[in-house]
Design a protein around this motif. Structure first.
Motif, PDB file in Angstrom:
ATOM      1  N   ARG A  87       0.831  -1.204   0.000  1.00  0.00           N
ATOM      2  CA  ARG A  87       0.000   0.000   0.000  1.00  0.00           C
ATOM      3  C   ARG A  87       0.857   1.242   0.000  1.00  0.00           C
ATOM      4  O   ARG A  87       2.024   1.199   0.337  1.00  0.00           O
ATOM      5  CB  ARG A  87      -0.911   0.027   1.221  1.00  0.00           C
ATOM      6  CG  ARG A  87      -0.137   0.201   2.518  1.00  0.00           C
ATOM      7  CD  ARG A  87      -0.938   0.692   3.701  1.00  0.00           C
ATOM      8  NE  ARG A  87      -1.905  -0.283   4.170  1.00  0.00           N
ATOM      9  CZ  ARG A  87      -2.861   0.008   5.029  1.00  0.00           C
ATOM     10  NH1 ARG A  87      -2.978   1.216   5.496  1.00  0.00           N
ATOM     11  NH2 ARG A  87      -3.700  -0.903   5.440  1.00  0.00           N
ATOM     12  N   ARG A  88       0.223   2.322  -0.402  1.00  0.00           N
ATOM     13  CA  ARG A  88       0.837   3.642  -0.280  1.00  0.00           C
ATOM     14  C   ARG A  88       0.027   4.414   0.754  1.00  0.00           C
ATOM     15  O   ARG A  88      -1.196   4.427   0.711  1.00  0.00           O
ATOM     16  CB  ARG A  88       0.814   4.402  -1.593  1.00  0.00           C
ATOM     17  CG  ARG A  88       1.745   3.801  -2.614  1.00  0.00           C
ATOM     18  CD  ARG A  88       2.647   4.860  -3.233  1.00  0.00           C
ATOM     19  NE  ARG A  88       3.559   4.202  -4.161  1.00  0.00           N
ATOM     20  CZ  ARG A  88       4.851   4.079  -3.942  1.00  0.00           C
ATOM     21  NH1 ARG A  88       5.402   4.583  -2.870  1.00  0.00           N
ATOM     22  NH2 ARG A  88       5.617   3.462  -4.814  1.00  0.00           N
ATOM     23  N   LEU A  89       0.711   5.025   1.675  1.00  0.00           N
ATOM     24  CA  LEU A  89       0.066   5.893   2.641  1.00  0.00           C
ATOM     25  C   LEU A  89      -0.341   7.181   1.936  1.00  0.00           C
ATOM     26  O   LEU A  89       0.174   7.494   0.847  1.00  0.00           O
ATOM     27  CB  LEU A  89       1.022   6.194   3.801  1.00  0.00           C
ATOM     28  CG  LEU A  89       1.455   4.980   4.622  1.00  0.00           C
ATOM     29  CD1 LEU A  89       2.475   5.395   5.683  1.00  0.00           C
ATOM     30  CD2 LEU A  89       0.254   4.307   5.263  1.00  0.00           C
ATOM     31  N   PRO A  90      -1.245   7.955   2.505  1.00  0.00           N
ATOM     32  CA  PRO A  90      -1.627   9.221   1.873  1.00  0.00           C
ATOM     33  C   PRO A  90      -0.438  10.135   1.570  1.00  0.00           C
ATOM     34  O   PRO A  90      -0.477  10.926   0.638  1.00  0.00           O
ATOM     35  CB  PRO A  90      -2.582   9.847   2.899  1.00  0.00           C
ATOM     36  CG  PRO A  90      -3.214   8.661   3.554  1.00  0.00           C
ATOM     37  CD  PRO A  90      -2.088   7.651   3.668  1.00  0.00           C
ATOM     38  N   SER A  91       0.652   9.990   2.320  1.00  0.00           N
ATOM     39  CA  SER A  91       1.861  10.783   2.076  1.00  0.00           C
ATOM     40  C   SER A  91       2.588  10.362   0.802  1.00  0.00           C
ATOM     41  O   SER A  91       3.478  11.049   0.338  1.00  0.00           O
ATOM     42  CB  SER A  91       2.829  10.630   3.255  1.00  0.00           C
ATOM     43  OG  SER A  91       3.313   9.287   3.300  1.00  0.00           O
ATOM     44  N   GLY A  92       2.227   9.190   0.278  1.00  0.00           N
ATOM     45  CA  GLY A  92       2.911   8.642  -0.879  1.00  0.00           C
ATOM     46  C   GLY A  92       3.958   7.604  -0.513  1.00  0.00           C
ATOM     47  O   GLY A  92       4.490   6.909  -1.375  1.00  0.00           O
ATOM     48  N   GLU A  93       4.260   7.504   0.773  1.00  0.00           N
ATOM     49  CA  GLU A  93       5.250   6.536   1.257  1.00  0.00           C
ATOM     50  C   GLU A  93       4.742   5.104   1.093  1.00  0.00           C
ATOM     51  O   GLU A  93       3.584   4.802   1.370  1.00  0.00           O
ATOM     52  CB  GLU A  93       5.526   6.818   2.737  1.00  0.00           C
ATOM     53  CG  GLU A  93       6.508   5.889   3.381  1.00  0.00           C
ATOM     54  CD  GLU A  93       6.636   6.153   4.884  1.00  0.00           C
ATOM     55  OE1 GLU A  93       7.286   5.330   5.553  1.00  0.00           O
ATOM     56  OE2 GLU A  93       6.104   7.157   5.379  1.00  0.00           O
ATOM     57  N   LEU A  94       5.619   4.227   0.632  1.00  0.00           N
ATOM     58  CA  LEU A  94       5.295   2.810   0.505  1.00  0.00           C
ATOM     59  C   LEU A  94       5.212   2.213   1.899  1.00  0.00           C
ATOM     60  O   LEU A  94       6.032   2.517   2.768  1.00  0.00           O
ATOM     61  CB  LEU A  94       6.368   2.096  -0.321  1.00  0.00           C
ATOM     62  CG  LEU A  94       6.081   0.672  -0.765  1.00  0.00           C
ATOM     63  CD1 LEU A  94       4.816   0.604  -1.618  1.00  0.00           C
ATOM     64  CD2 LEU A  94       7.264   0.133  -1.553  1.00  0.00           C
ATOM     65  N   SER A  95       4.211   1.363   2.131  1.00  0.00           N
ATOM     66  CA  SER A  95       3.983   0.808   3.460  1.00  0.00           C
ATOM     67  C   SER A  95       3.506  -0.632   3.362  1.00  0.00           C
ATOM     68  O   SER A  95       3.128  -1.107   2.293  1.00  0.00           O
ATOM     69  CB  SER A  95       2.929   1.651   4.187  1.00  0.00           C
ATOM     70  OG  SER A  95       2.665   1.148   5.475  1.00  0.00           O
ATOM     71  N   SER A  96       3.526  -1.301   4.489  1.00  0.00           N
ATOM     72  CA  SER A  96       3.035  -2.675   4.591  1.00  0.00           C
ATOM     73  C   SER A  96       1.770  -2.688   5.437  1.00  0.00           C
ATOM     74  O   SER A  96       1.502  -1.771   6.210  1.00  0.00           O
ATOM     75  CB  SER A  96       4.099  -3.571   5.244  1.00  0.00           C
ATOM     76  OG  SER A  96       5.279  -3.574   4.463  1.00  0.00           O
TER      77      SER A  96
END
Length: 176
Positions: free
Chosen positions: A158-167
């Motif tokens: 997923r991408r967080l609303p900030s654009g950062e890639l996340s799990s």
């Protein structure tokens, strides 16, 4: 559904304005993990969103969103949703958010316990999940306090609303 301190109530237009105010007050914290926040900051969007919540609740489809109200003064504290994943199992997911001014008081833990009890006893759920970004320590702590087991981590999904890639972490609880 009610405990000593809170009650969970069906969506209604009476809750649209208090919900909008809570989202506005909490937007900095909520927008870290919830992509819908920027689209929920206007009165027309709030009304439209509440109508969709009412329709879903009446049809028992999609997400059944409940308002979390404090018993002592009926103040809107946040929302908890029951996402219908598979009616044939039945299998549900719980999602939640709280006004930032009300965090740290145990309200979400109580709300999850109330909703979970309803889901297992009234809807005969076989599985309930709580999913969160792996970096969302507050949401993870709620799942753990409520006795959910960490089933899996979906890495870089997923991408967080900030654009950062996340799990995503997936917690579950099974029927007793």
């Amino acid at each position: 559904m009610q405990s000593e301190r809170i009650k969970l109530v069906a969506p209604s237009m009476a809750q649209a304005q208090p919900m909008l105010e809570a989202i506005r007050e909490s937007q900095d914290e909520l927008s870290q993990y919830l992509p819908w926040v920027p689209y929920a900051l206007t009165e027309p969007e709030s009304i439209k969103n509440m109508q969709e919540a009412i329709d879903n609740y009446e049809r028992f489809e999609g997400e059944l969103r409940l308002s979390i109200l404090r018993n002592s003064d009926s103040k809107f504290l946040g929302a908890i949703g029951l996402i219908i994943r598979d009616k044939s199992v039945p299998f549900f997911e719980i999602g939640y958010w709280l006004n930032s001014a009300e965090t740290g008081k145990g309200y979400i833990t109580e709300a999850v316990s109330l909703l979970e009890s309803y889901v297992f006893t009234e809807l005969n759920a076989q599985r309930v999940e709580i999913r969160a970004a792996d970096t969302n320590s507050k949401s993870r702590a709620v799942a753990e306090r409520c006795g959910y087991q960490l089933d899996a981590t979906l890495v870089n999904d997923r991408r967080l609303p900030s654009g950062e890639l996340s799990s995503t972490v997936i917690y579950s609880k099974l029927s007793l």
